[in-house]
Design a protein around this motif. Structure first.
Motif, PDB file in Angstrom:
ATOM      1  N   ALA A  87      17.629 -15.966  10.702  1.00 51.88           N
ATOM      2  CA  ALA A  87      18.124 -16.957   9.748  1.00 51.88           C
ATOM      3  C   ALA A  87      19.350 -17.709  10.255  1.00 51.88           C
ATOM      4  O   ALA A  87      20.183 -17.169  10.999  1.00 51.88           O
ATOM      5  N   GLY A  88      19.439 -18.962   9.840  1.00 53.01           N
ATOM      6  CA  GLY A  88      20.594 -19.793  10.161  1.00 53.01           C
ATOM      7  C   GLY A  88      20.679 -20.939   9.185  1.00 53.01           C
ATOM      8  O   GLY A  88      19.843 -21.081   8.282  1.00 53.01           O
ATOM      9  N   THR A  89      21.706 -21.767   9.355  1.00 53.59           N
ATOM     10  CA  THR A  89      21.881 -22.918   8.476  1.00 53.59           C
ATOM     11  C   THR A  89      22.043 -24.188   9.298  1.00 53.59           C
ATOM     12  O   THR A  89      22.565 -24.161  10.413  1.00 53.59           O
ATOM     13  N   LEU A  99      17.677 -22.037   6.844  1.00 52.31           N
ATOM     14  CA  LEU A  99      16.365 -21.979   7.481  1.00 52.31           C
ATOM     15  C   LEU A  99      16.075 -20.552   7.931  1.00 52.31           C
ATOM     16  O   LEU A  99      16.762 -20.020   8.802  1.00 52.31           O
ATOM     17  N   GLU A 100      15.070 -19.954   7.311  1.00 50.37           N
ATOM     18  CA  GLU A 100      14.567 -18.666   7.798  1.00 50.37           C
ATOM     19  C   GLU A 100      13.614 -18.950   8.961  1.00 50.37           C
ATOM     20  O   GLU A 100      13.356 -20.102   9.317  1.00 50.37           O
ATOM     21  N   SER A 101      13.090 -17.893   9.552  1.00 57.31           N
ATOM     22  CA  SER A 101      12.190 -18.062  10.683  1.00 57.31           C
ATOM     23  C   SER A 101      10.988 -18.926  10.314  1.00 57.31           C
ATOM     24  O   SER A 101      10.336 -18.711   9.293  1.00 57.31           O
ATOM     25  N   LYS A 102      10.730 -19.960  11.127  1.00 61.44           N
ATOM     26  CA  LYS A 102       9.596 -20.875  11.031  1.00 61.44           C
ATOM     27  C   LYS A 102       9.716 -21.879   9.878  1.00 61.44           C
ATOM     28  O   LYS A 102       8.761 -22.594   9.586  1.00 61.44           O
ATOM     29  N   ALA A 125      20.331 -17.428  15.178  1.00 62.58           N
ATOM     30  CA  ALA A 125      19.197 -18.329  14.984  1.00 62.58           C
ATOM     31  C   ALA A 125      18.878 -19.049  16.290  1.00 62.58           C
ATOM     32  O   ALA A 125      19.713 -19.132  17.200  1.00 62.58           O
ATOM     33  N   ARG A 126      17.653 -19.596  16.358  1.00 54.55           N
ATOM     34  CA  ARG A 126      17.214 -20.351  17.533  1.00 54.55           C
ATOM     35  C   ARG A 126      16.559 -21.630  17.004  1.00 54.55           C
ATOM     36  O   ARG A 126      15.409 -21.608  16.568  1.00 54.55           O
ATOM     37  N   PHE A 127      17.332 -22.703  17.013  1.00 53.39           N
ATOM     38  CA  PHE A 127      16.857 -23.964  16.438  1.00 53.39           C
ATOM     39  C   PHE A 127      16.202 -24.824  17.523  1.00 53.39           C
ATOM     40  O   PHE A 127      16.843 -25.202  18.504  1.00 53.39           O
ATOM     41  N   TYR A 128      14.935 -25.127  17.320  1.00 51.02           N
ATOM     42  CA  TYR A 128      14.204 -26.044  18.196  1.00 51.02           C
ATOM     43  C   TYR A 128      14.047 -27.373  17.475  1.00 51.02           C
ATOM     44  O   TYR A 128      13.798 -27.398  16.273  1.00 51.02           O
ATOM     45  N   PHE A 129      14.172 -28.487  18.213  1.00 52.58           N
ATOM     46  CA  PHE A 129      14.044 -29.781  17.522  1.00 52.58           C
ATOM     47  C   PHE A 129      13.413 -30.846  18.405  1.00 52.58           C
ATOM     48  O   PHE A 129      13.435 -30.778  19.637  1.00 52.58           O
ATOM     49  N   GLU A 144       9.777 -24.687   3.647  1.00 54.70           N
ATOM     50  CA  GLU A 144       9.652 -23.303   4.085  1.00 54.70           C
ATOM     51  C   GLU A 144       8.211 -23.048   4.503  1.00 54.70           C
ATOM     52  O   GLU A 144       7.280 -23.601   3.925  1.00 54.70           O
ATOM     53  N   ILE A 145       8.029 -22.186   5.495  1.00 55.24           N
ATOM     54  CA  ILE A 145       6.669 -21.910   5.938  1.00 55.24           C
ATOM     55  C   ILE A 145       5.827 -21.329   4.802  1.00 55.24           C
ATOM     56  O   ILE A 145       4.625 -21.569   4.715  1.00 55.24           O
ATOM     57  N   SER A 146       6.469 -20.608   3.881  1.00 58.13           N
ATOM     58  CA  SER A 146       5.747 -20.019   2.756  1.00 58.13           C
ATOM     59  C   SER A 146       5.217 -21.082   1.796  1.00 58.13           C
ATOM     60  O   SER A 146       4.309 -20.819   1.006  1.00 58.13           O
ATOM     61  N   LYS A 147       5.788 -22.300   1.860  1.00 57.59           N
ATOM     62  CA  LYS A 147       5.359 -23.381   0.967  1.00 57.59           C
ATOM     63  C   LYS A 147       4.551 -24.455   1.687  1.00 57.59           C
ATOM     64  O   LYS A 147       4.092 -25.413   1.062  1.00 57.59           O
TER      65      LYS A 147
END
Length: 279
Positions: A87-89, A99-102, A125-129, A144-147
């Protein structure tokens, strides 16, 4: 902050490249370095691809004034960010997004300050952009990936059973030209994007992750009649020009993020290539 420049190539020239030249032109190897923001600026549709691992201190996304000619990063751009770690912000002009994973965050044209931070410095966290030029502001939006709506495709018989999550697209987060999502291969499946395609109206960047240390993907690229391959390892990205196929097979299942930009945003705008026509 470090920004590397990559220039555009063409299929006639590329077919003569050796392994080292292919890798230097198309493969992005070292996106993630603790406490650094690394970026590659490609002249292929002006993509900027980057990665950042903030540990003890937040890291601000800043423009390379010399290369971008901008006072701040999103002065003439938009960006899609996916966290591929813990997790990160991401704080956008004072508003914080967790932002949680994915999970994915889109940030539009004109936002002046984007800051990355980890929830836990010891497990960052590891932020890819991916970022592309923009002409209009669209609202900052998190998915969110869950949504995100999953699309299940493929079969175990062809080793490509997978789930696609579309984040930034015509029926999801709105953008100027960036289209972005993620594909998760199920265990026992190794192939992606086969049968393959090209799309002469837009280019693409693939980012492979969720791979073991000794895992790899043989990423296929090039003109359909002059295919080449590049060995890609965990948390590496590869640039795919509009004229090139983009497919691959791994030593095990994996996850990859795809980002597209160019003439249009139609996800299904593809020029399919039958396996019998590949060389």
């Amino acid at each position: 902050m470090a920004m590397e420049i990559r220039y555009a190539t063409n299929p006639t020239e590329t077919k003569s490249y050796d392994t080292d030249r292919l890798r230097s032109e198309f493969l992005i190897e070292n996106l993630f370095v603790p406490d650094k923001l690394n970026m590659v600026y490609s002249h292929v549709d002006r993509f900027i691809t980057g990665g950042v691992i903030p540990t003890t201190e937040p890291i601000k996304l800043e423009a390379d004034k010399h290369e971008m000619g901008a006072d701040y990063f999103l002065e003439r751009r938009e960006i899609g960010i996916i966290n591929v770690g813990p997790a990160g912000t991401v704080t956008v002009d004072g508003t914080e997004y967790v932002l949680e994973s994915k999970d994915c965050l889109y940030v539009g044209l004109g936002n002046k300050e984007v800051v990355f931070k980890s929830a836990n410095a010891a497990n960052p966290a590891r932020f890819y952009f991916n970022s592309t030029p923009a002409h209009k502001n669209y609202p900052t939006e998190k998915v969110e990936i869950s949504k995100a709506e999953p699309q299940h495709l493929g079969s175990i018989n062809s080793s490509n059973e997978r789930t696609i999550y579309k984040y930034i697209h015509l029926n999801g987060i709105q953008s100027c030209q960036l289209v972005m999502g993620m594909t998760l291969l199920k265990p026992g499946n190794m192939w992606n994007t086969m049968p393959c395609h090209t799309h002469n109206r837009r280019s693409e960047v693939y980012f492979y992750f969720d791979m073991p240390e000794d895992g790899l993907v043989f990423h296929l690229m090039g003109d359909p009649g002059e295919t080449r391959h590049v060995v890609v390892r965990n948390e590496q990205a590869i640039i795919s020009p509009s004229w090139s196929i983009h497919s691959g097979v791994g030593t095990n299942n994996y996850t990859f993020i795809w980002a597209m930009a160019g003439e249009n945003q139609e996800f299904t705008d593809m020029d399919m290539v039958a396996p019998k026509d590949l060389r």
